[in-house]
Design a protein around this motif. Structure first.
Motif, PDB file in Angstrom:
ATOM      1  N   VAL A  77       0.760  -1.188  -0.053  1.00 53.27           N
ATOM      2  CA  VAL A  77       0.008  -0.031   0.087  1.00 53.27           C
ATOM      3  C   VAL A  77       0.976   1.083   0.177  1.00 53.27           C
ATOM      4  CG1 VAL A  77      -1.645   1.248   1.035  1.00 53.27           C
ATOM      5  CG2 VAL A  77      -1.846  -1.162   1.445  1.00 53.27           C
ATOM      6  N   GLY A  78       0.553   2.037  -1.073  1.00 46.08           N
ATOM      7  CA  GLY A  78       1.391   3.492  -1.173  1.00 46.08           C
ATOM      8  C   GLY A  78       0.665   4.272  -0.088  1.00 46.08           C
ATOM      9  N   ILE A  79       1.344   4.888   0.871  1.00 46.16           N
ATOM     10  CA  ILE A  79       0.500   5.924   1.569  1.00 46.16           C
ATOM     11  C   ILE A  79       0.812   7.301   1.247  1.00 46.16           C
ATOM     12  CG2 ILE A  79       0.519   4.298   3.559  1.00 46.16           C
ATOM     13  CD1 ILE A  79       2.828   6.163   4.766  1.00 46.16           C
ATOM     14  N   GLY A  80       1.559   7.350   0.104  1.00 48.55           N
ATOM     15  CA  GLY A  80       1.668   8.838  -0.442  1.00 48.55           C
ATOM     16  C   GLY A  80       2.987   9.372   0.528  1.00 48.55           C
ATOM     17  N   PRO A  81       3.397  10.854   0.339  1.00 46.40           N
ATOM     18  CA  PRO A  81       4.387  11.355   0.832  1.00 46.40           C
ATOM     19  C   PRO A  81       4.394  11.657   2.293  1.00 46.40           C
ATOM     20  CG  PRO A  81       3.333  13.081  -0.479  1.00 46.40           C
ATOM     21  CD  PRO A  81       2.222  11.787  -0.648  1.00 46.40           C
ATOM     22  N   GLY A  82       3.127  12.027   2.808  1.00 46.07           N
ATOM     23  CA  GLY A  82       3.439  12.355   4.534  1.00 46.07           C
ATOM     24  C   GLY A  82       1.954  12.339   5.154  1.00 46.07           C
ATOM     25  N   THR A 134       9.001   4.752  10.650  1.00 51.40           N
ATOM     26  CA  THR A 134       8.527   5.962  10.439  1.00 51.40           C
ATOM     27  C   THR A 134       7.232   6.285   9.514  1.00 51.40           C
ATOM     28  OG1 THR A 134      10.865   6.716  10.104  1.00 51.40           O
ATOM     29  CG2 THR A 134       9.156   8.209   9.047  1.00 51.40           C
ATOM     30  N   TYR A 135       6.962   5.222   8.671  1.00 52.90           N
ATOM     31  CA  TYR A 135       5.816   5.306   7.793  1.00 52.90           C
ATOM     32  C   TYR A 135       4.524   4.899   8.481  1.00 52.90           C
ATOM     33  CZ  TYR A 135       9.069   5.617   3.968  1.00 52.90           C
ATOM     34  OH  TYR A 135      10.194   5.997   2.990  1.00 52.90           O
ATOM     35  N   LEU A 136       4.611   3.822   9.492  1.00 55.22           N
ATOM     36  CA  LEU A 136       3.695   3.483  10.443  1.00 55.22           C
ATOM     37  C   LEU A 136       3.114   4.674  11.325  1.00 55.22           C
ATOM     38  CD1 LEU A 136       4.223  -0.266  11.493  1.00 55.22           C
ATOM     39  CD2 LEU A 136       3.081   0.764   9.291  1.00 55.22           C
ATOM     40  N   SER A 145       3.898   9.569  -5.338  1.00 55.77           N
ATOM     41  CA  SER A 145       5.197   9.275  -4.901  1.00 55.77           C
ATOM     42  C   SER A 145       5.938  10.504  -4.679  1.00 55.77           C
ATOM     43  CB  SER A 145       6.049   8.574  -6.259  1.00 55.77           C
ATOM     44  OG  SER A 145       6.119   9.500  -7.158  1.00 55.77           O
ATOM     45  N   ALA A 146       7.303  10.240  -3.970  1.00 53.34           N
ATOM     46  CA  ALA A 146       8.048  11.469  -3.657  1.00 53.34           C
ATOM     47  C   ALA A 146       8.373  12.411  -4.836  1.00 53.34           C
ATOM     48  CB  ALA A 146       9.393  10.967  -3.270  1.00 53.34           C
ATOM     49  N   LEU A 147       8.297  11.720  -6.110  1.00 49.88           N
ATOM     50  CA  LEU A 147       8.785  12.608  -7.263  1.00 49.88           C
ATOM     51  C   LEU A 147       7.379  13.491  -7.546  1.00 49.88           C
ATOM     52  CD1 LEU A 147       7.634  11.510 -10.297  1.00 49.88           C
ATOM     53  CD2 LEU A 147       9.690   9.891  -9.934  1.00 49.88           C
ATOM     54  N   ASN A 148       6.344  12.906  -7.537  1.00 48.56           N
ATOM     55  CA  ASN A 148       5.067  13.621  -7.735  1.00 48.56           C
ATOM     56  C   ASN A 148       5.160  14.911  -6.784  1.00 48.56           C
ATOM     57  OD1 ASN A 148       3.794  10.443  -8.183  1.00 48.56           O
ATOM     58  ND2 ASN A 148       3.531  11.913  -9.839  1.00 48.56           N
ATOM     59  N   ALA A 149       5.205  14.451  -5.627  1.00 54.14           N
ATOM     60  CA  ALA A 149       4.959  15.461  -4.306  1.00 54.14           C
ATOM     61  C   ALA A 149       6.029  16.514  -4.650  1.00 54.14           C
ATOM     62  CB  ALA A 149       5.175  14.831  -3.066  1.00 54.14           C
ATOM     63  N   ALA A 150       7.286  16.232  -4.882  1.00 52.95           N
ATOM     64  CA  ALA A 150       8.679  17.310  -5.203  1.00 52.95           C
ATOM     65  C   ALA A 150       8.193  18.162  -6.063  1.00 52.95           C
ATOM     66  CB  ALA A 150       9.933  16.622  -5.390  1.00 52.95           C
ATOM     67  N   ALA A 151       7.636  17.449  -7.228  1.00 53.25           N
ATOM     68  CA  ALA A 151       7.127  18.574  -8.440  1.00 53.25           C
ATOM     69  C   ALA A 151       6.149  19.532  -7.944  1.00 53.25           C
ATOM     70  CB  ALA A 151       6.971  17.549  -9.528  1.00 53.25           C
ATOM     71  N   ALA A 152       5.089  19.007  -7.324  1.00 52.98           N
ATOM     72  CA  ALA A 152       4.147  19.891  -6.978  1.00 52.98           C
ATOM     73  C   ALA A 152       4.537  21.054  -6.089  1.00 52.98           C
ATOM     74  CB  ALA A 152       2.817  19.171  -6.345  1.00 52.98           C
ATOM     75  N   LEU A 153       5.342  20.725  -5.046  1.00 54.51           N
ATOM     76  CA  LEU A 153       5.706  21.758  -4.450  1.00 54.51           C
ATOM     77  C   LEU A 153       6.963  22.871  -4.944  1.00 54.51           C
ATOM     78  CD1 LEU A 153       5.954  19.642  -1.249  1.00 54.51           C
ATOM     79  CD2 LEU A 153       4.866  21.344  -1.508  1.00 54.51           C
ATOM     80  N   PRO A 195      25.251  26.892 -15.651  1.00 59.23           N
ATOM     81  CA  PRO A 195      25.401  26.932 -14.070  1.00 59.23           C
ATOM     82  C   PRO A 195      24.148  27.690 -13.476  1.00 59.23           C
ATOM     83  CG  PRO A 195      27.317  28.232 -15.324  1.00 59.23           C
ATOM     84  CD  PRO A 195      26.510  27.831 -16.258  1.00 59.23           C
ATOM     85  N   GLN A 196      23.542  28.356 -14.190  1.00 61.43           N
ATOM     86  CA  GLN A 196      22.295  28.917 -13.825  1.00 61.43           C
ATOM     87  C   GLN A 196      21.087  28.057 -13.791  1.00 61.43           C
ATOM     88  OE1 GLN A 196      23.645  30.153 -16.544  1.00 61.43           O
ATOM     89  NE2 GLN A 196      24.980  32.075 -15.583  1.00 61.43           N
ATOM     90  N   THR A 197      21.207  26.986 -14.333  1.00 59.81           N
ATOM     91  CA  THR A 197      20.079  25.928 -14.367  1.00 59.81           C
ATOM     92  C   THR A 197      19.443  25.698 -12.902  1.00 59.81           C
ATOM     93  OG1 THR A 197      21.392  24.527 -16.267  1.00 59.81           O
ATOM     94  CG2 THR A 197      19.451  23.433 -15.302  1.00 59.81           C
ATOM     95  N   PRO A 198      18.048  25.828 -12.795  1.00 59.20           N
ATOM     96  CA  PRO A 198      17.434  25.560 -11.626  1.00 59.20           C
ATOM     97  C   PRO A 198      17.546  24.192 -11.113  1.00 59.20           C
ATOM     98  CG  PRO A 198      16.198  26.796 -13.122  1.00 59.20           C
ATOM     99  CD  PRO A 198      17.211  26.316 -13.911  1.00 59.20           C
ATOM    100  N   VAL A 199      17.652  23.978  -9.858  1.00 62.15           N
ATOM    101  CA  VAL A 199      17.859  22.554  -9.283  1.00 62.15           C
ATOM    102  C   VAL A 199      16.838  22.815  -7.905  1.00 62.15           C
ATOM    103  CG1 VAL A 199      19.157  20.744  -8.153  1.00 62.15           C
ATOM    104  CG2 VAL A 199      20.123  22.152  -9.842  1.00 62.15           C
ATOM    105  N   GLY A 200      15.725  21.824  -7.985  1.00 61.86           N
ATOM    106  CA  GLY A 200      14.846  21.809  -6.780  1.00 61.86           C
ATOM    107  C   GLY A 200      15.409  20.661  -5.664  1.00 61.86           C
ATOM    108  N   LEU A 201      15.121  21.165  -4.468  1.00 63.56           N
ATOM    109  CA  LEU A 201      15.469  20.122  -3.460  1.00 63.56           C
ATOM    110  C   LEU A 201      14.347  20.176  -2.487  1.00 63.56           C
ATOM    111  CD1 LEU A 201      18.950  21.946  -2.372  1.00 63.56           C
ATOM    112  CD2 LEU A 201      18.575  20.037  -3.904  1.00 63.56           C
ATOM    113  N   VAL A 202      13.889  18.844  -2.173  1.00 64.92           N
ATOM    114  CA  VAL A 202      12.633  18.685  -1.381  1.00 64.92           C
ATOM    115  C   VAL A 202      12.959  17.565  -0.436  1.00 64.92           C
ATOM    116  CG1 VAL A 202      10.084  18.159  -1.420  1.00 64.92           C
ATOM    117  CG2 VAL A 202      11.190  19.376  -3.378  1.00 64.92           C
ATOM    118  N   ARG A 203      12.737  17.984   0.764  1.00 63.57           N
ATOM    119  CA  ARG A 203      12.963  16.880   1.785  1.00 63.57           C
ATOM    120  C   ARG A 203      11.283  16.809   2.756  1.00 63.57           C
ATOM    121  NH1 ARG A 203      14.344  16.063   6.822  1.00 63.57           N
ATOM    122  NH2 ARG A 203      15.931  14.460   7.123  1.00 63.57           N
ATOM    123  N   ALA A 204      11.153  15.971   3.002  1.00 63.31           N
ATOM    124  CA  ALA A 204       9.874  15.484   3.821  1.00 63.31           C
ATOM    125  C   ALA A 204       8.826  16.233   3.437  1.00 63.31           C
ATOM    126  CB  ALA A 204      10.325  15.853   5.246  1.00 63.31           C
TER     127      ALA A 204
END
Lengths: 258, 258
Positions: free
Chosen positions: A8-13, A37-39, A114-122, A187-196
């Protein structure tokens, strides 16, 4: 009675991003197994169903236990953070059933955000065109194979979604990945960092490729590296799909002459 | 009053896979905009909120209308199938705001279970290691660029997730994509075909690379091409993460000697 395993995928958080299908699979289970942590993230769900937590890196024994329980007739909900199918728990269940070659049990996967869907949305909309997901964990994949994928994906101008970029005692292949990216991206290419994502301690940051080697990243960070066209707008990271090449977006209606 | 646009991912089909956050964003909106087919999928939600459907390929005018409405103070829910961030509607909102360079409005994205998460869950566990998502639609990307990405991703041994593989009047670059794949993958490599996941007319099929050129695929099919290690087990498609190289999966506990 025939047992089963539903991964079962519980999503990002937050349970706000857990689907009704996932909730139902948890509620009808005889037992819930998962990483501690997931429980905790689903503490509020299905209070009457017994649950058994285990540590990170105990995935193999956790899945072995899930199979044993299912073979004794239990309906097991095996919890996966995000989506079980993307660097989650779905594969190990099938790998182990395949290896053991025992009597088939019912197995199903409930997908999640998934984490990638969540990171992209944020971050905004960084994954709007072709992208590659790469885990930098060298626990089960050779570093050279990982770096070869980074190199080819960067050459192909994919947006990169990097999972598990650094461990507590592991700074490679993140360092060499940054070098490869620096060779192929401005060098100016944007990079996104998403945690939790969608948890209480959520962190969202946009840096650029030049600053990436010094960024604070750990096993929980998803790193999204833009492609050659990615830009930032009003604090968001955006990779254009290509509408602007074809339509007059200022007017919003007219198709441009070819 | 300040208006807003929330781009809402409704998941692959059934509302069983639509998150509570997505449901809430739809319920609190002043107006719902979206492609006709997706609005039908959420017929049962928020019956009191007015909705306006538009056709496929009317995305640009739909988003222009969403921006106009938000600038007049409306809270707009812009519906996206699957996840707005993966070949969905999130990017166009930012692209157009960027192009128009007008006063900022509140914009947010609610992530959803995307077509690739859904396809993977129904197929088994094909995406358990690094993968690349590539759209074969040449509407906004040149065919040669698409084929170059296919070539490099195949060389890098990514699992491939192909979106929009063929149109009603378009058989390329699917044909040439199949040729590239055939050069780099064993003919027996499993390929998953998923259409209309979690809808009434869902179709799930596993073929092999040799049979792919003759497979029936259309704009709604997600094609998942295995990597060099993907196998099938009991009707499911599985890409091993690599646990079997490190652990004794028959025993389920012992770590192998290095």
């Amino acid at each position: 009675m025939k047992g089963s395993i539903v991964t079962v995928g519980i999503g990002p958080g937050s349970t706000e991003h857990l689907t009704p299908a996932a909730r139902k699979a948890i509620e009808v289970a005889d037992i819930i197994l998962g990483y501690t942590t997931y429980l905790h993230l689903i503490d509020s769900l299905a209070p009457d169903v017994p649950r058994k937590a285990s540590a990170m890196r105990e995935e193999v024994s956790r899945v072995a236990e899930a199979i044993d329980l299912a073979q004794s007739g239990s309906r097991v909900a095996l919890i996966s953070g995000g989506d079980p199918g993307i660097y989650g728990m779905a594969g190990l269940v099938y790998e182990m059933l395949h290896e053991r070659n025992e009597e088939p049990i019912d197995v199903a996967v409930v997908p999640g955000v998934s984490a990638l869907n969540a990171a992209a949305a944020l971050l905004g909309a960084p994954l709007m065109t072709d992208f590659a997901a790469i885990s930098l964990s060298d626990q089960m994949v050779a570093r050279d194979d990982i770096l070869r994928r980074v190199e080819l994906a960067t050459l192909a101008d994919f947006v990169l979604c990097l999972y598990n970029p650094q461990g507590r005692h592991r700074t490679e292949p993140f360092g060499r990945t940054c070098e490869i990216i620096a060779r192929h991206r401005r060098p100016q290419t944007p990079v996104g960092l998403v945690r939790a994502a969608y948890r209480n301690d959520q962190q969202v940051q946009i840096v650029d490729v030049a600053a990436l080697p010094l960024a604070e990243v750990d096993m929980m960070t998803v790193v999204v590296v833009g492609n050659s066209r990615t830009f930032t707008h009003d604090g968001k990271m955006v990779t254009p799909r290509g509408y602007g090449d074809k339509y007059d977006l200022g007017e919003g209606t007219t198709e441009k002459e070819p």
